[in-house]
Scaffold this motif. Structure first.
Motif, PDB file in Angstrom:
ATOM      1  N   ILE A   9      59.377  35.723  47.555  1.00 30.37           N
ATOM      2  CA  ILE A   9      58.010  35.648  47.727  1.00 30.37           C
ATOM      3  C   ILE A   9      57.351  35.188  46.633  1.00 30.37           C
ATOM      4  O   ILE A   9      57.430  35.597  45.516  1.00 30.37           O
TER       5      ILE A   9
ATOM      6  N   LEU B 245      51.404  37.058  47.465  1.00 28.36           N
ATOM      7  CA  LEU B 245      51.153  38.487  47.479  1.00 28.36           C
ATOM      8  C   LEU B 245      49.554  38.707  46.755  1.00 28.36           C
ATOM      9  O   LEU B 245      48.703  39.306  47.462  1.00 28.36           O
ATOM     10  N   ILE B 246      49.224  37.876  45.758  1.00 24.72           N
ATOM     11  CA  ILE B 246      47.966  38.513  45.325  1.00 24.72           C
ATOM     12  C   ILE B 246      46.633  37.580  45.956  1.00 24.72           C
ATOM     13  O   ILE B 246      46.046  38.298  46.403  1.00 24.72           O
TER      14      ILE B 246
ATOM     15  N   HIS C  59      51.106  41.526  53.139  1.00 22.34           N
ATOM     16  CA  HIS C  59      51.949  42.831  53.097  1.00 22.34           C
ATOM     17  C   HIS C  59      53.304  42.631  53.432  1.00 22.34           C
ATOM     18  O   HIS C  59      53.432  42.347  54.742  1.00 22.34           O
ATOM     19  N   PHE C  60      54.259  42.934  52.818  1.00 22.31           N
ATOM     20  CA  PHE C  60      55.871  42.775  53.011  1.00 22.31           C
ATOM     21  C   PHE C  60      56.327  44.406  53.392  1.00 22.31           C
ATOM     22  O   PHE C  60      56.244  45.125  52.374  1.00 22.31           O
TER      23      PHE C  60
ATOM     24  N   TYR D 142      43.481  28.034  40.115  1.00 22.80           N
ATOM     25  CA  TYR D 142      43.087  29.619  40.531  1.00 22.80           C
ATOM     26  C   TYR D 142      42.253  29.391  41.958  1.00 22.80           C
ATOM     27  O   TYR D 142      41.407  28.405  42.142  1.00 22.80           O
ATOM     28  N   PRO D 143      42.639  30.032  42.994  1.00 16.66           N
ATOM     29  CA  PRO D 143      41.941  30.075  44.366  1.00 16.66           C
ATOM     30  C   PRO D 143      40.400  30.302  44.193  1.00 16.66           C
ATOM     31  O   PRO D 143      40.011  29.701  45.233  1.00 16.66           O
TER      32      PRO D 143
ATOM     33  N   ASN E 254      56.971  39.534  37.881  1.00 16.91           N
ATOM     34  CA  ASN E 254      57.953  38.765  38.744  1.00 16.91           C
ATOM     35  C   ASN E 254      59.249  38.598  38.140  1.00 16.91           C
ATOM     36  O   ASN E 254      59.556  38.763  37.153  1.00 16.91           O
TER      37      ASN E 254
ATOM     38  N   THR F  33      52.014  43.699  43.311  1.00 15.50           N
ATOM     39  CA  THR F  33      51.760  42.685  42.381  1.00 15.50           C
ATOM     40  C   THR F  33      50.510  42.042  41.973  1.00 15.50           C
ATOM     41  O   THR F  33      49.923  41.683  42.865  1.00 15.50           O
ATOM     42  N   TYR F  34      50.268  41.801  40.727  1.00 12.01           N
ATOM     43  CA  TYR F  34      48.925  41.395  40.462  1.00 12.01           C
ATOM     44  C   TYR F  34      48.980  40.236  39.471  1.00 12.01           C
ATOM     45  O   TYR F  34      47.987  39.697  38.806  1.00 12.01           O
ATOM     46  N   GLY F  35      50.337  39.952  39.019  1.00 12.92           N
ATOM     47  CA  GLY F  35      50.453  38.737  37.981  1.00 12.92           C
ATOM     48  C   GLY F  35      51.797  38.297  38.213  1.00 12.92           C
ATOM     49  O   GLY F  35      52.810  38.825  38.742  1.00 12.92           O
ATOM     50  N   ALA F  36      52.148  37.284  37.519  1.00  9.55           N
ATOM     51  CA  ALA F  36      53.599  36.522  37.568  1.00  9.55           C
ATOM     52  C   ALA F  36      53.870  35.951  36.130  1.00  9.55           C
ATOM     53  O   ALA F  36      54.078  34.690  36.245  1.00  9.55           O
TER      54      ALA F  36
ATOM     55  N   PRO G 154      59.202  33.577  41.160  1.00  7.57           N
ATOM     56  CA  PRO G 154      58.683  34.463  42.543  1.00  7.57           C
ATOM     57  C   PRO G 154      59.440  35.912  42.286  1.00  7.57           C
ATOM     58  O   PRO G 154      60.133  36.320  41.254  1.00  7.57           O
ATOM     59  N   LEU G 155      59.010  36.578  43.458  1.00 13.30           N
ATOM     60  CA  LEU G 155      59.704  37.832  43.580  1.00 13.30           C
ATOM     61  C   LEU G 155      60.675  37.941  44.830  1.00 13.30           C
ATOM     62  O   LEU G 155      60.472  37.506  45.577  1.00 13.30           O
TER      63      LEU G 155
ATOM     64  N   PHE H  37      55.859  46.046  49.861  1.00 13.96           N
ATOM     65  CA  PHE H  37      55.217  45.139  48.802  1.00 13.96           C
ATOM     66  C   PHE H  37      53.564  44.537  49.170  1.00 13.96           C
ATOM     67  O   PHE H  37      53.666  43.825  50.291  1.00 13.96           O
ATOM     68  N   HIS H  38      53.039  44.869  48.196  1.00 11.44           N
ATOM     69  CA  HIS H  38      51.659  44.282  48.151  1.00 11.44           C
ATOM     70  C   HIS H  38      51.244  43.482  47.221  1.00 11.44           C
ATOM     71  O   HIS H  38      51.676  43.407  46.214  1.00 11.44           O
ATOM     72  N   GLY H  39      50.064  42.933  47.326  1.00 12.92           N
ATOM     73  CA  GLY H  39      49.578  42.133  46.071  1.00 12.92           C
ATOM     74  C   GLY H  39      48.061  42.513  46.057  1.00 12.92           C
ATOM     75  O   GLY H  39      47.453  43.165  46.890  1.00 12.92           O
ATOM     76  N   PHE H  40      47.527  42.330  44.511  1.00 13.48           N
ATOM     77  CA  PHE H  40      46.007  42.930  44.436  1.00 13.48           C
ATOM     78  C   PHE H  40      45.603  41.824  43.542  1.00 13.48           C
ATOM     79  O   PHE H  40      46.046  41.169  42.750  1.00 13.48           O
ATOM     80  N   TRP H  41      44.088  41.609  43.840  1.00 12.99           N
ATOM     81  CA  TRP H  41      43.429  40.525  43.482  1.00 12.99           C
ATOM     82  C   TRP H  41      42.223  41.110  43.162  1.00 12.99           C
ATOM     83  O   TRP H  41      41.224  41.205  44.309  1.00 12.99           O
TER      84      TRP H  41
ATOM     85  N   LYS I  93      38.483  39.274  44.703  1.00 12.66           N
ATOM     86  CA  LYS I  93      38.232  39.518  45.987  1.00 12.66           C
ATOM     87  C   LYS I  93      37.932  40.935  46.256  1.00 12.66           C
ATOM     88  O   LYS I  93      36.988  41.146  46.975  1.00 12.66           O
TER      89      LYS I  93
END
Lengths: 404, 404
Positions: A318, A323-324, A329-330, B94-95, B288, B307-310, B315-316, B330-334, B337
């Motif tokens: 992934i 994810l970010i 969500h996995f 960056y998005p 990651n 996950t909030y960074g890499a 990848p993960l 497995f989630h991400g956080f930003w 947003k």
């Protein structure tokens, strides 16, 4: 998921065999149920005493079951499928372990293979009757680990789910015997991780598997649209045939994994989903590897991706941004654990699927019926298990027990 | 997150500069706020007109801001950090994109860099007063994209969060100016994905980062125990020093990524967690790669991995069994947003963190204070941004604005 099997002492089990063989010779057709003079039920089971490759470790073991009393019932199996998880369990690589016991009259502790199946109650103790069970009722296993590759078993009410009259009506043994794993997996994955709205999409790989076909049909019933990914076939005609087959049971879109991983997929996905206005919000994955990551890429933001298998034997990779920033969500899903922890929810799922089956709105996965008669030889049965071992099969093996 | 900057027409902005330079020469110390005779506020901002490497694209742009009226207020920035996301935003990777506009009096559409910061209200329109704001109040940005690397800005109440008197008490500008991103990220990740019970554990990598230090301290306050993973250092003494530093702010266990990936880690985890009776139920990941997968392996079943960074730019990679059988989610956080979508929740987090800061229970991440006075040259400021670009820094750059 421990289970109790009541059998006579080993010497009794051995003693009864010559007597039965005699009976069999005397009345080979008129008397097909080998029941001893004392009410002992004669049973055969595919068992193993140590983990290993099924052809190496499986044995066809004969034993007898004493007349049930108290909270015991005697089951006669009708249909038991060969699922990939059953193979993994025999190999010892499956986290759900069977119970090894000497209760079947073996010298060494042994386990009965198989986890799914449907059985008929042929005799029952007084306490079981008081719980609403009766002779002729059909039951399925409440959770994994019971051991279903056998002609007969002794069970308690806690180990089974009764298929009430209404549920059983118009349902074949194969349908009832294969409802617990694949259809329930699809049922739960489509409902537990996100609440899809009518007209919204899910995407799945391994779409022609038992779970895949169940998801297509259940999704269709509930108003969800599906993008279905199948393995690319060198034989173009075979690929087209399979695509058509899945469309015939309700698939909206069927593509190969090669198409999924090709350049224009995002544009195609936009077309299918009306520019994303009908978002793809759920992915069901039993493949893993690159083809799974490609599937995650077409999901809408904040979607859910559920893994229930890894046919490619690859991990899931992934990218961080998925994810970010995309907030996907996995999750994973394991039907055995869910069944064991949520018997009531499982019962609802089974009931719904059987209801659709009865109405002709839920088609069986193609089956390879394996007849298991009293006379069927050990090597024949094990050969069929070996078939399942060797690569991916379109159809699925199901033991269909003769009225022994 | 569009924002409006009201400035005089370009010719006016240009016209006012010589006048101001004259003022500056006339009263270099007594009159340090360059305010024109017509009430125009003189401002400088680090801007870019096209994405690229910060040293290549950043320019120090001077402009003026007209006296605020209606729902506008003029802000004087106090402190604005340089976060990695700010750099990525300038690079265009960056998005969350900034707003490019000619409202600062530039010929080409330009954007102001920076996303986090604290500012003082120095003038405000009547409608802003009616909403409870007053001169001297401190505000932080409600969401990303405002552009905080600048001495002054024009803003509307919708773009900011007021730090009420009670929240601001005993808080330095640097503390207020750096509360929105790192501490809020830690706050939210520790609370949003699972409800840890007192005595339960979380594990995190990049533990010496701003988020890592915030998570250690917040977790400690809330009764959670932490396993903190830092990069292995060749210099053993430096590694030990950092371990001690993190333990001093509340870390229960600090290990290097090499230790995490070594053989005996499962036994050590069992020891720390009292044989799993105090489970590790949450992982926070900003790295990651393999080290992240290793972290997932020590989690209890049904845990959550965020996950909030890499930082490794990898990848993960997740084995199927971790999803299916171990049921790890497995989630991400930003944080950007989340802030934009949940301003009220953000306010609660900011308030809680500042409250702990005031009580001395929440220590700042080590800072590299970058003085930004009226006279500070473009090349000095950009050189500091470049420092952040070049590899991982222990301390964090924060622009500290002189009372211009």
């Amino acid at each position: 998921m421990a289970f109790k099997l009541v059998s006579p002492a080993p010497h009794l089990a051995r003693a009864s065999r010559p007597f039965l063989q005699c009976l069999r010779r005397a009345a080979p057709t008129a008397q097909r149920r080998y029941i001893s003079a004392y009410g002992y039920e004669q049973a055969k089971a595919l068992t193993f005493t140590a983990y290993g490759e099924p052809p190496d470790v499986l044995k066809l073991h004969s034993h007898s079951i004493s007349p049930p009393h108290g909270n015991l019932m005697t089951l006669r199996f009708l249909a038991s499928p060969i699922n990939p998880a059953d193979i993994n369990q025999i190999q010892g690589v499956y986290p759900s372990k069977p119970t090894f016991t000497t209760e079947l009259g073996t010298k060494d502790r042994t386990a009965v293979a198989g986890n799914e199946g449907v059985a008929e109650i042929i005799a029952l103790g007084e306490q079981v009757k008081q719980q609403g069970f009766k002779k002729g009722d059909w039951v399925i296993m409440k959770g994994p680990g019971f051991g279903t590759w056998r002609t007969h078993a002794s069970a308690t009410p806690e180990q089974v789910v009764l298929l009430e009259e209404g549920m059983r009506e118009g349902i074949t043994a194969v349908q009832a015997g294969t409802v617990s794993v694949n259809p329930c997996t699809a049922y739960r994955m489509l409902t537990a991780f996100t609440e899809l709205k009518e007209g919204e999409w899910f995407i799945q790989n391994g779409a022609n598997s038992g779970v895949g076909r169940a998801a297509i049909q259940l999704g269709k019933r509930w108003g969800y649209k599906s993008i279905n990914v199948i393995r690319h076939r060198e034989d173009q005609a075979a690929e087209e045939k399979l695509k058509k087959e899945l469309k015939d049971i309700g698939a909206d879109v069927v593509i190969s994994d090669a198409e999924l991983q090709s350049q224009g997929i995002q544009d195609r996905a936009n077309e299918w989903t009306n520019g994303g206005r009908e978002p793809i919000r759920l992915a069901l994955n039993c493949v893993n590897g690159k083809a799974a990551t490609a599937m995650a890429k077409v999901l809408a933001s904040e979607s859910h991706f559920v893994t229930y298998g890894a046919m490619s034997k690859q991990p899931l990779t992934i990218p961080a941004s998925m994810l970010i920033f995309k907030d996907i969500h996995f999750h994973g899903f394991w039907v055995s654990k869910w069944s064991a922890q949520n018997p009531e929810e499982k019962k609802v799922a089974v009931k719904d699927v059987l209801e659709l089956t009865r109405k002709g709105q839920f088609k069986d996965t193609p089956f390879d019926q394996i007849k298991w008669e009293w006379e069927t030889k050990e090597e024949e049965l094990i050969a069929k298990v070996k078939d399942t071992l060797e690569g991916y099969r379109e159809g699925k093996g199901v033991f269909l027990f003769g009225k022994t």
